[in-house]
Motif scaffolding. Structure first.
Motif, PDB file in Angstrom:
ATOM      1  N   GLY A 330      16.301   2.717  -2.454  1.00 51.29           N
ATOM      2  CA  GLY A 330      16.033   3.784  -1.478  1.00 51.29           C
ATOM      3  C   GLY A 330      14.546   4.090  -1.383  1.00 51.29           C
ATOM      4  O   GLY A 330      13.989   4.235  -0.280  1.00 51.29           O
ATOM      5  N   ILE A 331      13.890   4.183  -2.540  1.00 46.49           N
ATOM      6  CA  ILE A 331      12.455   4.523  -2.577  1.00 46.49           C
ATOM      7  C   ILE A 331      11.641   3.487  -1.806  1.00 46.49           C
ATOM      8  O   ILE A 331      10.761   3.820  -1.006  1.00 46.49           O
ATOM      9  CB  ILE A 331      11.967   4.581  -4.046  1.00 46.49           C
ATOM     10  CG1 ILE A 331      12.647   5.724  -4.789  1.00 46.49           C
ATOM     11  CG2 ILE A 331      10.447   4.727  -4.104  1.00 46.49           C
ATOM     12  CD1 ILE A 331      12.453   5.692  -6.298  1.00 46.49           C
ATOM     13  N   GLU A 332      11.968   2.231  -2.050  1.00 48.04           N
ATOM     14  CA  GLU A 332      11.208   1.135  -1.436  1.00 48.04           C
ATOM     15  C   GLU A 332      11.296   1.197   0.097  1.00 48.04           C
ATOM     16  O   GLU A 332      10.292   1.031   0.792  1.00 48.04           O
ATOM     17  CB  GLU A 332      11.756  -0.196  -1.947  1.00 48.04           C
ATOM     18  CG  GLU A 332      10.894  -1.379  -1.588  1.00 48.04           C
ATOM     19  CD  GLU A 332      11.465  -2.665  -2.165  1.00 48.04           C
ATOM     20  OE1 GLU A 332      12.069  -2.628  -3.255  1.00 48.04           O
ATOM     21  OE2 GLU A 332      11.322  -3.707  -1.500  1.00 48.04           O
ATOM     22  N   ILE A 333      12.499   1.451   0.589  1.00 47.10           N
ATOM     23  CA  ILE A 333      12.676   1.443   2.047  1.00 47.10           C
ATOM     24  C   ILE A 333      12.084   2.714   2.682  1.00 47.10           C
ATOM     25  O   ILE A 333      11.395   2.652   3.689  1.00 47.10           O
ATOM     26  CB  ILE A 333      14.171   1.310   2.426  1.00 47.10           C
ATOM     27  CG1 ILE A 333      14.734   0.009   1.865  1.00 47.10           C
ATOM     28  CG2 ILE A 333      14.351   1.345   3.936  1.00 47.10           C
ATOM     29  CD1 ILE A 333      16.236  -0.101   1.938  1.00 47.10           C
ATOM     30  N   LEU A 334      12.345   3.878   2.101  1.00 46.19           N
ATOM     31  CA  LEU A 334      11.859   5.126   2.703  1.00 46.19           C
ATOM     32  C   LEU A 334      10.336   5.249   2.626  1.00 46.19           C
ATOM     33  O   LEU A 334       9.707   5.825   3.516  1.00 46.19           O
ATOM     34  CB  LEU A 334      12.506   6.342   2.037  1.00 46.19           C
ATOM     35  CG  LEU A 334      13.977   6.604   2.352  1.00 46.19           C
ATOM     36  CD1 LEU A 334      14.432   7.908   1.715  1.00 46.19           C
ATOM     37  CD2 LEU A 334      14.228   6.653   3.861  1.00 46.19           C
ATOM     38  N   GLY A 335       9.749   4.691   1.548  1.00 50.38           N
ATOM     39  CA  GLY A 335       8.283   4.719   1.424  1.00 50.38           C
ATOM     40  C   GLY A 335       7.740   6.135   1.581  1.00 50.38           C
ATOM     41  O   GLY A 335       8.251   7.082   0.982  1.00 50.38           O
ATOM     42  N   LYS A 351       3.186   4.205  -5.864  1.00 54.02           N
ATOM     43  CA  LYS A 351       1.796   4.034  -6.299  1.00 54.02           C
ATOM     44  C   LYS A 351       1.609   2.660  -6.922  1.00 54.02           C
ATOM     45  O   LYS A 351       0.635   1.952  -6.636  1.00 54.02           O
ATOM     46  CB  LYS A 351       1.421   5.126  -7.313  1.00 54.02           C
ATOM     47  CG  LYS A 351       0.933   6.406  -6.648  1.00 54.02           C
ATOM     48  CD  LYS A 351       0.604   7.478  -7.677  1.00 54.02           C
ATOM     49  CE  LYS A 351       0.582   8.842  -7.003  1.00 54.02           C
ATOM     50  NZ  LYS A 351       0.810   9.940  -7.923  1.00 54.02           N
ATOM     51  N   ALA A 352       2.564   2.265  -7.773  1.00 53.10           N
ATOM     52  CA  ALA A 352       2.472   0.966  -8.447  1.00 53.10           C
ATOM     53  C   ALA A 352       2.476  -0.170  -7.430  1.00 53.10           C
ATOM     54  O   ALA A 352       1.807  -1.200  -7.611  1.00 53.10           O
ATOM     55  CB  ALA A 352       3.627   0.805  -9.432  1.00 53.10           C
ATOM     56  N   ALA A 353       3.220   0.034  -6.345  1.00 52.40           N
ATOM     57  CA  ALA A 353       3.332  -1.027  -5.333  1.00 52.40           C
ATOM     58  C   ALA A 353       2.187  -0.961  -4.319  1.00 52.40           C
ATOM     59  O   ALA A 353       2.102  -1.788  -3.407  1.00 52.40           O
ATOM     60  CB  ALA A 353       4.670  -0.900  -4.621  1.00 52.40           C
ATOM     61  N   GLY A 354       1.324   0.010  -4.458  1.00 49.16           N
ATOM     62  CA  GLY A 354       0.217   0.173  -3.489  1.00 49.16           C
ATOM     63  C   GLY A 354       0.722   0.463  -2.093  1.00 49.16           C
ATOM     64  O   GLY A 354       0.109   0.073  -1.092  1.00 49.16           O
ATOM     65  N   ALA A 355       1.865   1.183  -2.017  1.00 51.81           N
ATOM     66  CA  ALA A 355       2.505   1.401  -0.708  1.00 51.81           C
ATOM     67  C   ALA A 355       2.076   2.687  -0.027  1.00 51.81           C
ATOM     68  O   ALA A 355       2.654   3.077   0.976  1.00 51.81           O
ATOM     69  CB  ALA A 355       4.028   1.396  -0.893  1.00 51.81           C
ATOM     70  N   ILE A 356       1.080   3.371  -0.582  1.00 55.36           N
ATOM     71  CA  ILE A 356       0.657   4.632   0.043  1.00 55.36           C
ATOM     72  C   ILE A 356      -0.686   4.439   0.732  1.00 55.36           C
ATOM     73  O   ILE A 356      -1.652   3.981   0.123  1.00 55.36           O
ATOM     74  CB  ILE A 356       0.562   5.747  -1.016  1.00 55.36           C
ATOM     75  CG1 ILE A 356       1.952   5.996  -1.618  1.00 55.36           C
ATOM     76  CG2 ILE A 356       0.010   7.030  -0.402  1.00 55.36           C
ATOM     77  CD1 ILE A 356       1.962   6.905  -2.798  1.00 55.36           C
ATOM     78  N   GLU A 357      -0.723   4.776   2.014  1.00 55.53           N
ATOM     79  CA  GLU A 357      -1.959   4.610   2.795  1.00 55.53           C
ATOM     80  C   GLU A 357      -3.066   5.483   2.201  1.00 55.53           C
ATOM     81  O   GLU A 357      -2.839   6.670   1.938  1.00 55.53           O
ATOM     82  CB  GLU A 357      -1.721   5.033   4.247  1.00 55.53           C
ATOM     83  CG  GLU A 357      -0.739   4.171   5.005  1.00 55.53           C
ATOM     84  CD  GLU A 357      -1.348   2.852   5.453  1.00 55.53           C
ATOM     85  OE1 GLU A 357      -2.586   2.718   5.350  1.00 55.53           O
ATOM     86  OE2 GLU A 357      -0.586   1.974   5.885  1.00 55.53           O
ATOM     87  N   PRO A 358      -4.282   4.945   2.026  1.00 56.49           N
ATOM     88  CA  PRO A 358      -5.360   5.725   1.395  1.00 56.49           C
ATOM     89  C   PRO A 358      -5.668   7.042   2.107  1.00 56.49           C
ATOM     90  O   PRO A 358      -5.872   8.066   1.448  1.00 56.49           O
ATOM     91  CB  PRO A 358      -6.566   4.781   1.472  1.00 56.49           C
ATOM     92  CG  PRO A 358      -5.981   3.420   1.607  1.00 56.49           C
ATOM     93  CD  PRO A 358      -4.681   3.574   2.311  1.00 56.49           C
ATOM     94  N   ALA A 359      -5.669   7.032   3.460  1.00 57.99           N
ATOM     95  CA  ALA A 359      -6.012   8.262   4.191  1.00 57.99           C
ATOM     96  C   ALA A 359      -4.967   9.346   3.933  1.00 57.99           C
ATOM     97  O   ALA A 359      -5.302  10.524   3.768  1.00 57.99           O
ATOM     98  CB  ALA A 359      -6.110   7.977   5.681  1.00 57.99           C
ATOM     99  N   LEU A 360      -3.698   8.927   3.886  1.00 56.28           N
ATOM    100  CA  LEU A 360      -2.617   9.870   3.624  1.00 56.28           C
ATOM    101  C   LEU A 360      -2.746  10.431   2.210  1.00 56.28           C
ATOM    102  O   LEU A 360      -2.591  11.640   1.977  1.00 56.28           O
ATOM    103  CB  LEU A 360      -1.271   9.156   3.796  1.00 56.28           C
ATOM    104  CG  LEU A 360      -0.042  10.021   3.962  1.00 56.28           C
ATOM    105  CD1 LEU A 360      -0.127  10.852   5.218  1.00 56.28           C
ATOM    106  CD2 LEU A 360       1.211   9.144   3.993  1.00 56.28           C
ATOM    107  N   ALA A 361      -3.056   9.531   1.264  1.00 57.72           N
ATOM    108  CA  ALA A 361      -3.223   9.952  -0.131  1.00 57.72           C
ATOM    109  C   ALA A 361      -4.390  10.935  -0.245  1.00 57.72           C
ATOM    110  O   ALA A 361      -4.311  11.929  -0.974  1.00 57.72           O
ATOM    111  CB  ALA A 361      -3.459   8.736  -1.012  1.00 57.72           C
ATOM    112  N   GLU A 362      -5.464  10.654   0.494  1.00 55.13           N
ATOM    113  CA  GLU A 362      -6.640  11.528   0.432  1.00 55.13           C
ATOM    114  C   GLU A 362      -6.318  12.919   1.002  1.00 55.13           C
ATOM    115  O   GLU A 362      -6.686  13.948   0.414  1.00 55.13           O
ATOM    116  CB  GLU A 362      -7.778  10.886   1.235  1.00 55.13           C
ATOM    117  CG  GLU A 362      -9.131  11.512   0.961  1.00 55.13           C
ATOM    118  CD  GLU A 362     -10.215  10.914   1.862  1.00 55.13           C
ATOM    119  OE1 GLU A 362     -10.033   9.780   2.345  1.00 55.13           O
ATOM    120  OE2 GLU A 362     -11.223  11.604   2.081  1.00 55.13           O
ATOM    121  N   ALA A 363      -5.627  12.920   2.142  1.00 54.13           N
ATOM    122  CA  ALA A 363      -5.257  14.204   2.763  1.00 54.13           C
ATOM    123  C   ALA A 363      -4.367  15.001   1.817  1.00 54.13           C
ATOM    124  O   ALA A 363      -4.553  16.208   1.641  1.00 54.13           O
ATOM    125  CB  ALA A 363      -4.552  13.957   4.094  1.00 54.13           C
TER     126      ALA A 363
END
Lengths: 422, 294
Positions: A330-335, A351-363
């Motif tokens: 579920g986690i993988e698909i919903l991201g 985080k481990a998969a690097g699946a979070i966009e940097p701009a979103l993470a920064e915001a």
């Protein structure tokens, strides 16, 4: 006859097998955009197959979703699993009885993925009404390209924003504005400034009345007036010339004429995607002047998954929820389709998969690092919001002064939330 | 009618009757009951007697504003739309080449008119940088703030309503074509010009249809929702906040279904009163075939 008997036997056997596996037919409702719709449908299919359930999706855009859910709950026909906006909690479950208590399903849902503080935000009278999906808050997004063209630095204080406005309008033209402020955004900007000078949220958590004094709120409203006067934001009459249209749909946003806004961190891509090629949007920390007594971050659980109290299959719904939020598939698909996940298992995996966009993470990092008083869900009570917006609009059109507007807002809100004080 | 036929007839109308009972009659009666209650949709309705009506008629400034906006909207929309529909119908009543094509073309906006897509299109056409202002500036005129200026916003929505003149126009056209041609010939022989023919023959003979259109358009205008909801969301300064929007907001945003029902019943009473006045006045200006005055 023997043939019929064996057929009947087979049917009964398959029925009992299904019952033993707890196969259930569920419904799940949510609002969102295309990426969320696609991912959620896929995740429901995978989680349904994994746990032996069938889940019928019911999804819409944001507009009208509250009305739909309200009508369904009123008629007892709501979906088994619902995506619920956090400010709706007091509307649907004032005493905590409006949704199933998920504490009773803790054998199925791994609640250790949320901190006690996170679960407290979606609990009423000790009853866990929903699982927090993410924490969101308002941050500034600025179009760096417009600021660069005018040779202005991105602001860190309100004074710098006023300076940048003057520079942008001088270099690029008076139809350029460094910030957007209409409707809800205007109200939240006034809230931000008033919280910064008062150190208090709009609603006092103990008395459930407006915490700001008339003088404090009047200063916040007058500050909005100054922003319009200085061309930091469009005056309301000009802004309304486009009709009832969202900021990210406006051509002035796409081409950088409106070069900033104060929005939910999780909506970063909704605002960056429509920009013309070459325009760069960046998240920026909350602006504040030296005399501020609080940073005033407006942070809250963005939304939650709740289970209907009328559901006949609460255990099956809990299995699906756990799969969507805590299990690998579920986690993988919903991201990050519902923002950066609050579930620790999900956050770690993404985080481990690097699946979070940097701009979103920064915001999101700006929101999470921000400080300020706790935000009451009553801030977004429909009546409270409506009084704030209507009065602010009347002020913006020059129909009343800041003091009168502040008085009207305080009196109107105190009356609107009277029922919650008893 | 034989026994079998009687039941057959009932069978034919049953689907309609079931729909009428469940989807019209029951909500109609329920809303009347709810208008005397405090009902938040989620808990049991709580009887409050006339309190909703008392608040509505004495202390609710939003209702006063919304009602005055609604009455102004109806007063602008109905005459404009009827006048325009009649004008187009008169033109399309002439024997022109490809007249059927024109008739179809003028009817098309009515088919599309009430849709969400057209409301969105309207929003773009009248936006600050929209087609209308583009036309005005190309003529050397100042652009108009159609939606941002409270003085203009309601008028802009009125134009959308008038643009959907097709159904009224078709009814007018049918009425015009049913006027006895020999009356026109007789009038022309007597030396009447075109205006006289229209004023003293056509207009009196189509008054039943004008009356019908007047009632229908008035009722529809009071119920307008899509345009203001999508184009202006009732703003600015509630200058386009028609009563149906207020009912919707009260019911589904404030969760005050009892109060919303009371507003709906006041709206119903207003429409009913105006309709009765129209019927009463019709004795003085509507001429039916066989009427002693005709």
């Amino acid at each position: 006859m023997t043939k019929w008997k064996s057929l009947l036997g087979a049917v009964l056997a398959s029925t009992s097998l299904a019952t033993a596996a707890g196969a259930a037919e569920l419904r799940m409702s949510w609002w969102g955009g295309d990426s969320r719709h696609t991912a959620t449908q896929e995740a429901l299919k995978v989680c349904g197959d994994k746990h032996g359930h069938v889940i019928k999706p019911e999804f819409t855009g944001w507009a009208g979703h509250l009305e739909k859910v309200t009508t369904q709950i009123a008629g007892g026909t709501e979906a088994d699993i619902m995506q619920i906006n956090w400010p709706w909690l007091p509307l649907f479950s004032a005493n905590g009885e409006g949704f199933a208590d998920l504490n009773t399903l803790s054998g199925t849902i791994d609640l250790s993925n949320w901190t006690d503080a996170e679960l407290a935000t979606t609990s009423i009278n000790g009853k866990l009404n929903g699982l927090p999906l993410s924490t969101t808050g308002r941050v500034f997004f600025f179009n760096k390209t417009t600021f660069d063209k005018a040779g202005a630095a991105l602001p860190t204080t309100w004074d710098e924003l006023f300076g940048a406005a003057a520079q942008i309008r001088e270099k690029l033209g008076t139809d350029y504005y460094p910030l957007n402020a209409v409707d809800e955004t205007a109200a939240l900007l006034v809230s931000l400034y008033t919280t910064q000078i008062s150190g208090k949220d709009l609603i006092d958590p103990n008395s459930l009345t407006v915490a700001w004094s008339q003088e404090e709120l009047a200063r916040g409203i007058a500050f909005y007036g100054e922003m319009m006067k200085a061309g930091v934001v469009m005056d309301r009459e000009t802004a309304n010339a486009a009709g009832n249209v969202r900021l990210y749909e406006k051509p002035e946003w796409a081409d950088g004429h409106i070069a900033g806004s104060y929005e939910w961190d999780s909506t970063f891509f909704k605002f960056s995607d429509p920009l013309k090629e070459g325009e760069v949007l960046v998240p920026v920390k909350l602006l504040q002047n030296a005399d501020a007594v609080a940073e005033g971050v407006y942070r809250k659980p963005s939304m939650m998954f709740s289970v209907s109290k009328n559901s006949q299959n609460k255990e099956a719904a809990a299995q699906i929820l756990n799969c969507l939020l805590n299990e690998k598939e579920g986690i993988e698909i919903l991201g990050s389709t519902r923002g950066l996940p609050a579930s620790k298992a999900a956050a770690d995996q993404l985080k481990a998969a690097g699946a979070i966009e940097p701009a979103l993470a920064e915001a999101n990092a700006i929101v999470m690092a921000g400080t300020g008083p706790n935000v009451s869900p009553l801030n977004e009570h429909p009546e409270v919001r409506s009084i704030f917006l209507d009065t602010l609009e009347a002020y913006a059109y020059g129909q009343m002064d800041a003091e009168t507007a502040a008085q009207d807002i305080i009196e109107g809100i105190n009356e609107a939330i009277e029922e919650y004080r008893s | 009618m034989g026994g079998d036929n009687r039941f057959l007839g009932l069978a034919y109308v049953t689907p309609y009757l079931v729909g009428l009972l469940f989807f019209t009659a029951f909500p109609f009666a329920a809303s009347f009951y709810l208008s005397f209650t405090n009902y938040d949709l989620l808990s049991t309705p709580d009887w409050v007697g006339l309190r909703n009506y008392e608040k509505l008629l004495t202390r609710d400034r939003t209702f006063d504003k919304s009602l005055s906006v609604t009455l102004l909207y109806v007063a602008m929309t109905v005459p404009l739309k009827l006048g325009f529909a009649l004008l187009v119908a008169v033109i399309l009543n002439y024997r022109l080449r490809a007249i059927n094509l024109f008739r179809t073309a003028y009817y098309v906006p009515s088919i599309l008119g009430g849709s969400v897509a057209i409301a969105v299109l309207w929003r773009y056409i009248f936006a600050h940088n929209g087609l209308v202002n583009l036309g005005l500036t190309s003529l050397g005129l100042e652009p108009v703030n159609w939606f941002g200026d409270p003085q203009n916003a309601l008028f802009t929505l009125t134009l959308l309503r008038c643009w959907q003149f097709g159904s009224a126009m078709v009814i007018f056209l049918a009425a015009l074509q049913s006027v006895d041609k020999s009356l026109y010939e007789a009038a022309t022989i007597d030396g009447a010009n075109r205006w006289h023919v229209f004023r003293y023959i056509t207009l009196p003979l189509i008054t039943p249809v004008i009356f019908f259109n007047l009632i229908m358009q008035t009722v529809q205008a009071f119920q307008e929702f899509n345009g203001p909801y999508i184009i202006t969301n009732g703003g600015p300064l509630k200058s386009t906040y028609l009563l149906p929007l207020y009912i919707y907001d009260k019911a589904f945003k404030s969760f005050d279904m009892g109060y919303a029902s009371a507003i709906a019943w006041v709206l119903f009473a207003i429409i009913m009163t105006l309709t009765l006045i129209a019927f009463w006045s019709s004795k003085k200006w509507v001429y039916y075939a066989g009427d002693r005055r005709s």
